[in-house]
Design an enzyme around this catalytic site. Structure first.
Site, PDB file in Angstrom:
ATOM      1  N   SER A 133     -35.016 -37.482 -13.949  1.00 55.74           N
ATOM      2  CA  SER A 133     -35.773 -38.947 -14.870  1.00 55.74           C
ATOM      3  C   SER A 133     -37.027 -38.297 -15.136  1.00 55.74           C
ATOM      4  O   SER A 133     -37.901 -38.210 -14.537  1.00 55.74           O
ATOM      5  CB  SER A 133     -35.763 -40.070 -13.799  1.00 55.74           C
ATOM      6  OG  SER A 133     -36.232 -41.140 -15.189  1.00 55.74           O
ATOM      7  N   TYR A 184     -36.227 -45.046  -6.708  1.00 58.19           N
ATOM      8  CA  TYR A 184     -35.557 -44.323  -8.002  1.00 58.19           C
ATOM      9  C   TYR A 184     -36.422 -43.306  -8.304  1.00 58.19           C
ATOM     10  O   TYR A 184     -35.877 -42.331  -8.348  1.00 58.19           O
ATOM     11  CB  TYR A 184     -35.375 -45.862  -9.011  1.00 58.19           C
ATOM     12  CG  TYR A 184     -34.835 -44.788 -10.221  1.00 58.19           C
ATOM     13  CD1 TYR A 184     -33.325 -44.440 -10.121  1.00 58.19           C
ATOM     14  CD2 TYR A 184     -35.381 -44.315 -11.261  1.00 58.19           C
ATOM     15  CE1 TYR A 184     -32.621 -43.383 -11.163  1.00 58.19           C
ATOM     16  CE2 TYR A 184     -35.279 -43.519 -12.385  1.00 58.19           C
ATOM     17  CZ  TYR A 184     -33.623 -42.994 -12.226  1.00 58.19           C
ATOM     18  OH  TYR A 184     -33.007 -42.804 -13.541  1.00 58.19           O
TER      19      TYR A 184
HETATM   20  P1  NDP Z   1     -24.211 -44.272 -15.818  1.00 52.79           P
HETATM   21  O1  NDP Z   1     -24.459 -45.190 -14.771  1.00 52.79           O
HETATM   22  O2  NDP Z   1     -24.054 -44.917 -17.414  1.00 52.79           O
HETATM   23  O3  NDP Z   1     -23.192 -43.604 -15.719  1.00 52.79           O
HETATM   24  C1  NDP Z   1     -23.376 -43.138 -13.980  1.00 52.79           C
HETATM   25  C2  NDP Z   1     -22.022 -42.703 -13.673  1.00 52.79           C
HETATM   26  O4  NDP Z   1     -22.640 -41.266 -12.397  1.00 52.79           O
HETATM   27  C3  NDP Z   1     -21.149 -42.269 -13.890  1.00 52.79           C
HETATM   28  O5  NDP Z   1     -20.125 -41.219 -14.792  1.00 52.79           O
HETATM   29  C4  NDP Z   1     -20.812 -42.479 -12.634  1.00 52.79           C
HETATM   30  O6  NDP Z   1     -19.084 -42.199 -12.424  1.00 52.79           O
HETATM   31  C5  NDP Z   1     -21.531 -41.530 -11.742  1.00 52.79           C
HETATM   32  N1  NDP Z   1     -21.718 -42.075 -10.197  1.00 52.79           N
HETATM   33  C6  NDP Z   1     -22.515 -43.012 -10.208  1.00 52.79           C
HETATM   34  N2  NDP Z   1     -22.097 -43.325  -8.554  1.00 52.79           N
HETATM   35  C7  NDP Z   1     -21.577 -42.467  -8.404  1.00 52.79           C
HETATM   36  C8  NDP Z   1     -20.777 -42.100  -7.069  1.00 52.79           C
HETATM   37  N3  NDP Z   1     -21.051 -42.677  -6.123  1.00 52.79           N
HETATM   38  N4  NDP Z   1     -20.050 -40.912  -6.830  1.00 52.79           N
HETATM   39  C9  NDP Z   1     -19.912 -40.534  -8.139  1.00 52.79           C
HETATM   40  N5  NDP Z   1     -20.685 -40.616  -9.627  1.00 52.79           N
HETATM   41  C10 NDP Z   1     -21.521 -41.760  -9.297  1.00 52.79           C
HETATM   42  O7  NDP Z   1     -25.865 -43.624 -16.754  1.00 52.79           O
HETATM   43  P2  NDP Z   1     -26.243 -42.866 -17.220  1.00 52.79           P
HETATM   44  O8  NDP Z   1     -25.666 -41.707 -18.210  1.00 52.79           O
HETATM   45  O9  NDP Z   1     -27.889 -43.127 -18.013  1.00 52.79           O
HETATM   46  O10 NDP Z   1     -27.196 -41.513 -16.153  1.00 52.79           O
HETATM   47  C11 NDP Z   1     -26.975 -39.891 -15.786  1.00 52.79           C
HETATM   48  C12 NDP Z   1     -27.851 -39.391 -15.167  1.00 52.79           C
HETATM   49  O11 NDP Z   1     -29.125 -40.219 -15.513  1.00 52.79           O
HETATM   50  C13 NDP Z   1     -29.034 -40.261 -13.731  1.00 52.79           C
HETATM   51  O12 NDP Z   1     -28.950 -39.662 -12.730  1.00 52.79           O
HETATM   52  C14 NDP Z   1     -30.187 -41.254 -14.026  1.00 52.79           C
HETATM   53  O13 NDP Z   1     -30.674 -41.111 -12.631  1.00 52.79           O
HETATM   54  C15 NDP Z   1     -30.108 -40.175 -15.206  1.00 52.79           C
HETATM   55  N6  NDP Z   1     -31.237 -40.959 -15.975  1.00 52.79           N
HETATM   56  C16 NDP Z   1     -30.822 -42.353 -16.753  1.00 52.79           C
HETATM   57  C17 NDP Z   1     -31.360 -42.326 -17.915  1.00 52.79           C
HETATM   58  C18 NDP Z   1     -31.660 -43.643 -18.610  1.00 52.79           C
HETATM   59  O14 NDP Z   1     -32.062 -44.313 -19.235  1.00 52.79           O
HETATM   60  N7  NDP Z   1     -30.319 -43.569 -19.143  1.00 52.79           N
HETATM   61  C19 NDP Z   1     -33.314 -42.053 -17.755  1.00 52.79           C
HETATM   62  C20 NDP Z   1     -33.428 -41.436 -16.918  1.00 52.79           C
HETATM   63  C21 NDP Z   1     -32.610 -40.352 -15.938  1.00 52.79           C
HETATM   64  P3  NDP Z   1     -18.504 -44.336 -12.378  1.00 52.79           P
HETATM   65  O15 NDP Z   1     -18.304 -44.456 -13.599  1.00 52.79           O
HETATM   66  O16 NDP Z   1     -16.836 -43.096 -12.859  1.00 52.79           O
HETATM   67  O17 NDP Z   1     -19.046 -44.283 -10.769  1.00 52.79           O
END
Ligand code: NDP
Length: 237
Positions: free
Chosen positions: A132, A146
């Site tokens: 991030s 975070y």
């Molecule tokens: P979402 O919340 O939309 O998606 C999160 C993803 O992570 C889902 O596929 C979810 O799977 C998976 N996940 C969550 N918990 C678990 C777990 N315990 N085990 C396995 N998988 C898990 O988030 P984003 O797409 O926005 O974020 C993706 C990445 O990008 C993250 O690492 C986030 O920190 C990073 N990020 C996002 C930003 C943003 O503005 N959106 C900015 C900067 C970084 P499921 O739904 O099946 O549980």
């Protein structure tokens, strides 16, 4: 022939948001893709159906479960760790168990899975972590824990790049800024505040992050390793 034809990809956390965009992009680029999901069964099944990727349920907080998924995938050419959660708020009142769960997913699982993927990765493979822009800049309250989890990925990729460089495996972190997903909707209550510190005052798209992953996985990026790839609309400028 598509760019990644014959390449094996594993995306940890591919059911929604940025992870799903990465699955779609690399499948479209010709790779054979596996991805994990934890809670979003329906979305994962739909994505698998649409892309031909294989969906596997695994919770990133369960180390042995995650390591078996990585091992069972065999020799992976392109490994992406995207799974992540954001626990934000006043550090004096945040639930410590929630913070520890975030550390388990965002740092511990990322490290152990990346190392396990490297074990049987062919020379020239790719390890890409999704970090991030908050690893570089924390302009708002409530983001200490975070942001800490995402800055841990910076030294992780620097070190692993050294560990696996002899095998021409590159290890990088992509650092998105505000990106329109369930975690951070473009029309969410914090959007205007985030835009106020950005040069380009709008959320990015998950597809743009996926395009960056595709580039880093390509042959053209073979010399990029141990590096932070920030795609944040100038959030950290
Ligand atoms: P979402 O919340 O939309 O998606 C999160 C993803 O992570 C889902 O596929 C979810 O799977 C998976 N996940 C969550 N918990 C678990 C777990 N315990 N085990 C396995 N998988 C898990 O988030 P984003 O797409 O926005 O974020 C993706 C990445 O990008 C993250 O690492 C986030 O920190 C990073 N990020 C996002 C930003 C943003 O503005 N959106 C900015 C900067 C970084 P499921 O739904 O099946 O549980």
């Amino acid at each position: 022939m598509a760019e990644f034809s014959g390449k094996k990809v594993l995306v940890i956390g591919g059911s929604r948001g940025i992870g799903a965009a990465i699955v779609r992009r690399l499948a479209r680029d010709g790779a054979s893709v596996r991805f994990t999901w934890a809670g979003s069964r329906t979305k994962a099944e739909e994505l698998a159906h649409q892309t031909g990727a294989k969906a596997i349920q695994a919770d990133a907080t369960e180390r042995s479960e995650m390591l078996s998924v990585v091992r069972n995938a065999g020799s992976i050419d392109i490994f992406v760790f995207n799974a992540g959660i954001c626990v934000a708020g006043d550090p004096l009142t945040l639930n410590p168990d929630d913070v520890d769960r975030m550390i388990d997913i965002n740092i511990r699982a990322a490290y152990h899975c990346a190392v396990e993927a490297a074990r049987s990765m062919p020379d020239g493979g790719r390890i890409i972590l999704i970090g991030s822009t908050n690893a570089n800049r924390v302009p708002f309250k409530g983001l200490a824990a975070y942001s800490m989890t995402k800055s841990a990925l910076q030294s992780m990729v620097r070190g692993l790049a050294r560990d696996f460089g002899d095998r021409h495996i590159t290890v990088n972190v992509i650092q998105p800024g505000p990106t329109d997903t369930d975690m951070n909707p473009a029309n969410g209550p914090q959007a205007d505040l985030m835009h106020s510190v950005m040069a380009i005052k709008e959320h990015g798209s998950a597809d743009d992050v996926a395009a960056y992953v595709s580039f880093l996985a390509s042959n053209a990026a073979r010399g990029i390793t141990g590096a932070m790839q920030t795609i944040d609309g100038g959030f950290s400028a």
